[in-house]
Design a protein around this motif. Structure first.
Motif, mmCIF file in Angstrom:
data_model
loop_
_atom_site.group_PDB
_atom_site.id
_atom_site.type_symbol
_atom_site.label_atom_id
_atom_site.label_comp_id
_atom_site.label_asym_id
_atom_site.label_seq_id
_atom_site.Cartn_x
_atom_site.Cartn_y
_atom_site.Cartn_z
ATOM 1 N N ARG A 74 28.207 40.477 45.796
ATOM 2 C CA ARG A 74 27.151 41.302 44.964
ATOM 3 C C ARG A 74 27.378 42.720 45.062
ATOM 4 O O ARG A 74 27.462 43.348 43.998
ATOM 5 C CB ARG A 74 25.921 40.880 45.349
ATOM 6 C CG ARG A 74 24.796 41.440 44.388
ATOM 7 C CD ARG A 74 23.648 40.831 44.805
ATOM 8 N NE ARG A 74 22.747 40.869 43.671
ATOM 9 C CZ ARG A 74 21.486 40.249 43.531
ATOM 10 N NH1 ARG A 74 21.000 39.576 44.537
ATOM 11 N NH2 ARG A 74 20.786 40.377 42.383
ATOM 12 N N ALA A 75 27.693 43.360 46.235
ATOM 13 C CA ALA A 75 27.850 44.411 46.520
ATOM 14 C C ALA A 75 29.106 45.184 45.829
ATOM 15 O O ALA A 75 28.993 46.266 45.366
ATOM 16 C CB ALA A 75 27.796 45.084 48.153
ATOM 17 N N ALA A 108 30.706 43.610 43.341
ATOM 18 C CA ALA A 108 30.523 43.776 41.823
ATOM 19 C C ALA A 108 29.468 44.842 41.286
ATOM 20 O O ALA A 108 29.892 45.506 40.319
ATOM 21 C CB ALA A 108 29.690 42.566 41.361
ATOM 22 N N THR A 109 28.588 45.199 42.110
ATOM 23 C CA THR A 109 27.591 46.415 41.793
ATOM 24 C C THR A 109 28.530 47.955 41.925
ATOM 25 O O THR A 109 28.518 48.645 40.877
ATOM 26 C CB THR A 109 26.455 46.600 42.751
ATOM 27 O OG1 THR A 109 25.742 45.314 42.554
ATOM 28 C CG2 THR A 109 25.608 47.696 42.358
ATOM 29 N N ILE A 110 29.344 47.732 42.763
ATOM 30 C CA ILE A 110 30.242 49.106 43.086
ATOM 31 C C ILE A 110 31.229 49.088 41.976
ATOM 32 O O ILE A 110 31.564 50.060 41.315
ATOM 33 C CB ILE A 110 30.903 48.938 44.477
ATOM 34 C CG1 ILE A 110 29.990 49.423 45.411
ATOM 35 C CG2 ILE A 110 32.132 50.110 44.393
ATOM 36 C CD1 ILE A 110 30.538 49.228 46.676
ATOM 37 N N GLY A 150 30.941 47.833 38.837
ATOM 38 C CA GLY A 150 30.120 48.116 37.700
ATOM 39 C C GLY A 150 29.711 49.546 37.391
ATOM 40 O O GLY A 150 29.921 50.128 36.650
ATOM 41 N N LEU A 151 29.396 50.117 38.664
ATOM 42 C CA LEU A 151 29.111 51.681 38.524
ATOM 43 C C LEU A 151 30.376 52.403 38.439
ATOM 44 O O LEU A 151 30.235 53.356 37.820
ATOM 45 C CB LEU A 151 28.490 52.061 39.998
ATOM 46 C CG LEU A 151 26.900 51.701 40.266
ATOM 47 C CD1 LEU A 151 26.388 51.911 41.717
ATOM 48 C CD2 LEU A 151 26.210 52.221 39.177
#
Length: 177
Positions: free
Chosen positions: A3-4, A6-8, A10-11
């Motif tokens: 999840r981390a 994917a968040t990175i 995405g950002l």
């Protein structure tokens, strides 16, 4: 962990997209833009047959036909006839030359020839009379191979040079305004 990542990711994608948007320009003359590089006020163009001041028979037909096709396929403008057009591109073929590029060492015959077409042209807004672009001694060169086994005829070089001239003329129409 996934999840981390994917968040990175995405950002990172969002920041690259935002950076790309700030690099765009509303005016294509001032930077990268999604707008057309042709004048928005010109929707139609008329292309009369170019004058031929040379002894090359039929070259004016090849150049004019190639230019019309290039404008139709490579620009947002429509090619029309008569007095309804917003603009007109006209020209004079001033020179046609062939130059030997290479020789066959065993026979001494030309292996490759360059066919050069030189024109003077003008693209003018018919409503205002303003010249949008004009060039003198504008040239296009293409090659052909008359020697065996290819045995291309002169018309192959003439046609190829006319096609190149049309592409280059449209590029001049794009960049000059």
């Amino acid at each position: 962990m996934i999840r981390a990542a994917a968040t990175i990711a995405g950002l990172l994608a969002l920041s690259l997209f935002a950076a790309g948007l700030t690099a765009c320009s509303s005016d294509p003359r001032k930077g990268y833009s999604f707008k057309s590089t042709f004048p928005e006020s010109v929707d139609t163009v008329v292309v009369p047959i170019f004058e031929n001041a040379t002894f090359a028979v039929g070259i004016e037909r090849d150049v004019t036909e190639a230019l019309i096709k290039e404008i139709q396929s490579g620009t947002p403008m429509k090619v029309t006839t008569g007095s309804v057009a917003d603009s007109e591109i006209s020209g004079v073929i001033t020179a046609v030359e062939m130059r030997r590029l290479s020789l066959d060492s065993s026979t001494g015959y030309a292996q490759e020839l360059a066919y050069t077409i030189t024109v003077d042209f003008e693209w003018r807004d018919r409503r205002t009379g303003k010249v949008l672009t004009s060039r003198r001694n504008f040239q296009a060169v293409d090659t052909f191979v008359p020697s065996r086994p290819t045995g291309e005829r002169i018309e192959v070089g003439q046609y190829a040079a006319a096609q190149r001239l049309a592409r280059d003329l449209v590029r001049e129409m794009r960049g000059a305004w």
